[in-house]
Design an enzyme around this catalytic site. Sequence first.
Site, PDB file in Angstrom:
ATOM      1  N   CYS A 178      -0.549   4.402   2.429  1.00  0.00           N
ATOM      2  CA  CYS A 178      -0.571   4.290   3.897  1.00  0.00           C
ATOM      3  C   CYS A 178      -0.290   2.866   4.300  1.00  0.00           C
ATOM      4  O   CYS A 178       0.864   2.446   4.318  1.00  0.00           O
ATOM      5  CB  CYS A 178      -1.865   4.838   4.502  1.00  0.00           C
ATOM      6  SG  CYS A 178      -3.382   4.171   3.823  1.00  0.00           S
TER       7      CYS A 178
ATOM      8  N   CYS B 234      -3.016   0.064   3.920  1.00  0.00           N
ATOM      9  CA  CYS B 234      -4.197  -0.770   3.694  1.00  0.00           C
ATOM     10  C   CYS B 234      -3.763  -2.227   3.569  1.00  0.00           C
ATOM     11  O   CYS B 234      -2.745  -2.529   2.957  1.00  0.00           O
ATOM     12  CB  CYS B 234      -4.932  -0.317   2.438  1.00  0.00           C
ATOM     13  SG  CYS B 234      -5.651   1.325   2.642  1.00  0.00           S
TER      14      CYS B 234
ATOM     15  N   CYS C 115       0.893  -1.160   0.000  1.00  0.00           N
ATOM     16  CA  CYS C 115       0.000   0.000   0.000  1.00  0.00           C
ATOM     17  C   CYS C 115       0.922   1.197   0.000  1.00  0.00           C
ATOM     18  O   CYS C 115       1.558   1.487   1.005  1.00  0.00           O
ATOM     19  CB  CYS C 115      -0.918   0.014   1.221  1.00  0.00           C
ATOM     20  SG  CYS C 115      -1.897   1.537   1.333  1.00  0.00           S
TER      21      CYS C 115
END
Lengths: 195, 129
Positions: free
Chosen positions: A101, A103, A98
Amino acid sequence: MSDNDEVALRMRAIEALLIEKGILTSEVVDRVASTYEHDVGPLRGARVVARAWTDEAFRARLLEDGTAAMAELGVGGFVAEHVIVVENTPDTHNLVTCTLCSCYPWGVLGLPPAWYKSPEYRARAIREPRAVIRELGTELPAETRIRVWDSSAEVRYLVLPMRPAGTDGLAEEDLVGLVTRDSMIGTGLAAEPVA
Amino acid sequence: MSAADAIRAEATLPRSNGELVFEEPWQARAFSVAVAMTEAGRWEWDAFRDRLIAEIGAWERERDAAGAAPDDGTWSYYARWTAALEAALCEHGLIDPAELDAVQARIAHQQAHEHDDDHDHGALRDRGL
């Protein structure tokens, strides 16, 4: 006071204020924490993978609609609503990251390991996946193609690793133990059975 | 021991991959408060995630501006998470920074007293009391 102590104190204040204002209760927060610390973990994903290895029809359903197939095993829940399962083959290896961030398919794998959230992994997984996988302990054959999947709020990915050689005689429940967390992120392979 | 038992015993089980879910208790609280707020319908998860992306992005830009390495030792995922949580709570009008500062000052004061107590008890124990 260290940065860590400072943010710990800030967090204590945030929770205290929310409780004082009646927005949350500490019981609710405790319940969430306990769920993710004890109940939700990569064992869930391992059960999904082992089923896919032993049940061809399930495997087909899993690749068609990961979320629905996993629900058959009672696996799902918070932010695991849209899970796409990507299958490793002798030609293609899949890796999940990700970039923005962190995820991650929580409902299937629990919370991500620290390195998954690190700036370095997030920056390098797409740019040089082969090197990242090597540094995390797995050397992929040079001819294997690597596909990198960038998670988002809407879509989370789960890698279906290849079933290890020499496991033909093993039952589903024994295969579960070979499915490592990293094999479902794509930074590793399923474990070989112990001879 | 059957072969299957041996595998169960020897293979790296997903549960025992070795890393702690949270390194410190406050991280579990930060994570759980954000999730609890979502479950309570106070915000959409995407709204929180957008704040988190913004906080992480800001940290990375600051690091790059300082010419530091990708992981320069100052990275704390849950520090960014906590900053995103505070921003989201303020943005949604659920708390305001001034009242949060006040609560923080009160807790810091209480903690200081707790430490005083610890020292007193320690001193008593040292004297065999």
